[in-house]
Design a protein around this motif. Structure first.
Motif, PDB file in Angstrom:
ATOM      1  N   GLU A  47       0.832  -1.211   0.000  1.00 24.84           N
ATOM      2  CA  GLU A  47       0.000   0.000   0.000  1.00 24.84           C
ATOM      3  C   GLU A  47       0.861   1.252   0.000  1.00 24.84           C
ATOM      4  N   SER A  48       1.877   1.276   0.827  1.00 27.33           N
ATOM      5  CA  SER A  48       2.755   2.438   0.923  1.00 27.33           C
ATOM      6  C   SER A  48       3.507   2.667  -0.382  1.00 27.33           C
ATOM      7  N   ILE A  49       3.983   1.591  -0.971  1.00 22.58           N
ATOM      8  CA  ILE A  49       4.739   1.693  -2.218  1.00 22.58           C
ATOM      9  C   ILE A  49       3.831   2.134  -3.354  1.00 22.58           C
ATOM     10  N   ARG A  50       2.649   1.524  -3.471  1.00 18.02           N
ATOM     11  CA  ARG A  50       1.721   1.894  -4.545  1.00 18.02           C
ATOM     12  C   ARG A  50       1.318   3.358  -4.466  1.00 18.02           C
ATOM     13  N   ALA A  51       1.117   3.848  -3.261  1.00 22.27           N
ATOM     14  CA  ALA A  51       0.727   5.256  -3.088  1.00 22.27           C
ATOM     15  C   ALA A  51       1.836   6.198  -3.555  1.00 22.27           C
ATOM     16  N   ALA A  52       3.087   5.801  -3.376  1.00 21.37           N
ATOM     17  CA  ALA A  52       4.217   6.665  -3.748  1.00 21.37           C
ATOM     18  C   ALA A  52       4.582   6.539  -5.224  1.00 21.37           C
ATOM     19  N   VAL A  53       4.562   5.322  -5.742  1.00 20.08           N
ATOM     20  CA  VAL A  53       5.012   5.085  -7.121  1.00 20.08           C
ATOM     21  C   VAL A  53       3.827   5.279  -8.067  1.00 20.08           C
ATOM     22  N   ALA A  54       3.400   6.528  -8.160  1.00 21.52           N
ATOM     23  CA  ALA A  54       2.272   6.903  -9.001  1.00 21.52           C
ATOM     24  C   ALA A  54       2.430   8.366  -9.389  1.00 21.52           C
ATOM     25  N   PRO A  55       1.878   8.729 -10.535  1.00 21.70           N
ATOM     26  CA  PRO A  55       1.945  10.139 -10.909  1.00 21.70           C
ATOM     27  C   PRO A  55       1.324  10.999  -9.811  1.00 21.70           C
ATOM     28  N   PRO A  56       1.822  12.186  -9.570  1.00 22.07           N
ATOM     29  CA  PRO A  56       2.766  12.940 -10.387  1.00 22.07           C
ATOM     30  C   PRO A  56       4.237  12.738 -10.005  1.00 22.07           C
ATOM     31  N   ALA A  57       4.546  11.718  -9.220  1.00 18.76           N
ATOM     32  CA  ALA A  57       5.949  11.486  -8.848  1.00 18.76           C
ATOM     33  C   ALA A  57       6.792  11.266 -10.103  1.00 18.76           C
ATOM     34  N   ARG A  58       8.028  11.767 -10.075  1.00 19.80           N
ATOM     35  CA  ARG A  58       8.967  11.520 -11.166  1.00 19.80           C
ATOM     36  C   ARG A  58      10.175  10.730 -10.669  1.00 19.80           C
ATOM     37  N   LEU A  59      10.409  10.776  -9.341  1.00 22.25           N
ATOM     38  CA  LEU A  59      11.497  10.045  -8.714  1.00 22.25           C
ATOM     39  C   LEU A  59      11.019   9.527  -7.362  1.00 22.25           C
ATOM     40  N   VAL A  60      11.190   8.228  -7.148  1.00 29.01           N
ATOM     41  CA  VAL A  60      10.837   7.618  -5.860  1.00 29.01           C
ATOM     42  C   VAL A  60      12.060   6.868  -5.349  1.00 29.01           C
ATOM     43  N   LEU A  61      12.464   7.227  -4.146  1.00 28.32           N
ATOM     44  CA  LEU A  61      13.569   6.553  -3.467  1.00 28.32           C
ATOM     45  C   LEU A  61      12.973   5.700  -2.357  1.00 28.32           C
ATOM     46  N   ILE A  62      13.347   4.443  -2.313  1.00 32.30           N
ATOM     47  CA  ILE A  62      12.885   3.551  -1.250  1.00 32.30           C
ATOM     48  C   ILE A  62      14.074   3.274  -0.345  1.00 32.30           C
ATOM     49  N   ASP A  63      14.007   3.823   0.860  1.00 32.82           N
ATOM     50  CA  ASP A  63      15.084   3.679   1.839  1.00 32.82           C
ATOM     51  C   ASP A  63      14.829   2.420   2.656  1.00 32.82           C
ATOM     52  N   VAL A  64      15.706   1.446   2.501  1.00 33.56           N
ATOM     53  CA  VAL A  64      15.569   0.174   3.209  1.00 33.56           C
ATOM     54  C   VAL A  64      16.648  -0.003   4.278  1.00 33.56           C
ATOM     55  N   SER A  65      17.298   1.087   4.650  1.00 30.15           N
ATOM     56  CA  SER A  65      18.408   1.004   5.606  1.00 30.15           C
ATOM     57  C   SER A  65      17.968   0.506   6.984  1.00 30.15           C
ATOM     58  N   ALA A  66      16.696   0.666   7.325  1.00 25.45           N
ATOM     59  CA  ALA A  66      16.207   0.221   8.637  1.00 25.45           C
ATOM     60  C   ALA A  66      15.424  -1.090   8.548  1.00 25.45           C
ATOM     61  N   VAL A  67      15.470  -1.757   7.399  1.00 18.13           N
ATOM     62  CA  VAL A  67      14.805  -3.053   7.256  1.00 18.13           C
ATOM     63  C   VAL A  67      15.691  -4.112   7.912  1.00 18.13           C
ATOM     64  N   THR A  68      15.096  -4.890   8.799  1.00 18.35           N
ATOM     65  CA  THR A  68      15.847  -5.905   9.539  1.00 18.35           C
ATOM     66  C   THR A  68      15.676  -7.314   8.980  1.00 18.35           C
ATOM     67  N   PHE A  69      14.657  -7.506   8.132  1.00 18.75           N
ATOM     68  CA  PHE A  69      14.413  -8.799   7.504  1.00 18.75           C
ATOM     69  C   PHE A  69      13.593  -8.569   6.248  1.00 18.75           C
ATOM     70  N   CYS A  70      13.940  -9.275   5.166  1.00 13.37           N
ATOM     71  CA  CYS A  70      13.197  -9.151   3.915  1.00 13.37           C
ATOM     72  C   CYS A  70      12.966 -10.548   3.353  1.00 13.37           C
ATOM     73  N   SER A  71      11.720 -11.003   3.399  1.00  7.79           N
ATOM     74  CA  SER A  71      11.373 -12.320   2.878  1.00  7.79           C
ATOM     75  C   SER A  71      11.081 -12.218   1.383  1.00  7.79           C
ATOM     76  N   SER A  72      10.687 -13.336   0.799  1.00 10.91           N
ATOM     77  CA  SER A  72      10.310 -13.323  -0.616  1.00 10.91           C
ATOM     78  C   SER A  72       9.115 -12.395  -0.844  1.00 10.91           C
ATOM     79  N   ALA A  73       8.246 -12.271   0.156  1.00 11.07           N
ATOM     80  CA  ALA A  73       7.122 -11.339   0.040  1.00 11.07           C
ATOM     81  C   ALA A  73       7.638  -9.905  -0.054  1.00 11.07           C
ATOM     82  N   GLY A  74       8.670  -9.587   0.705  1.00  6.22           N
ATOM     83  CA  GLY A  74       9.279  -8.264   0.646  1.00  6.22           C
ATOM     84  C   GLY A  74       9.933  -8.013  -0.700  1.00  6.22           C
ATOM     85  N   LEU A  75      10.593  -9.032  -1.254  1.00  8.94           N
ATOM     86  CA  LEU A  75      11.160  -8.899  -2.593  1.00  8.94           C
ATOM     87  C   LEU A  75      10.059  -8.640  -3.610  1.00  8.94           C
TER      88      LEU A  75
END
Length: 127
Positions: A47-75
């Motif tokens: 939900e958070s990603i879909r809301a950001a990666v939509a017009p009128p955005a031209r650049l979206v940076l996803i900061d994952v520096s505080a992610v402690t675990f990423c499963s296949s669902a996260g990928l």
């Protein structure tokens, strides 16, 4: 968000995840993900990603520096972000990729499909 899956032997398992989106300047968004991205939190991440990666955005940076675990669902969330960005002609980059995200990206071969930067400032300078 705190997710609480079914108890196991009377134990409660908690998964903590948060996503905060900030507009750095018009058309430039920063999505800060933190905690564990797994099956219990993937819908919130999506939900958070879909809301950001939509017009009128031209650049979206996803900061994952505080992610402690990423499963296949996260990928899957990150691949969806990449696909949405392509559909909307939005530049997308990952920032602060540490071991919890780098390892699954490397193992699956997906790492080469993303622009990756150490810091938000570096990404903004180069993009």
């Amino acid at each position: 968000m705190t997710s609480q899956p079914e108890p196991r032997d009377g134990e409660m398992i908690k998964t903590t995840f948060d996503a905060v989106t900030e507009e750095l300047e018009p058309g430039v968004l920063l999505v800060r993900l933190s905690g564990e991205i797994d099956i219990a939190t993937t819908d919130f991440a999506a939900e958070s990603i879909r809301a950001a990666v939509a017009p009128p955005a031209r650049l979206v940076l996803i900061d994952v520096s505080a992610v402690t675990f990423c499963s296949s669902a996260g990928l899957g969330n990150l691949v969806e972000a990449r696909n949405l960005a392509g559909q909307h002609n939005i530049t997308l980059a990952l920032v602060g990729v540490g071991r919890p995200v780098d390892r699954p990206l490397s193992i699956t071969g997906l790492g080469g499909q993303f622009r990756i930067f150490s810091t938000v400032d570096e990404a903004r300078r180069e993009l």
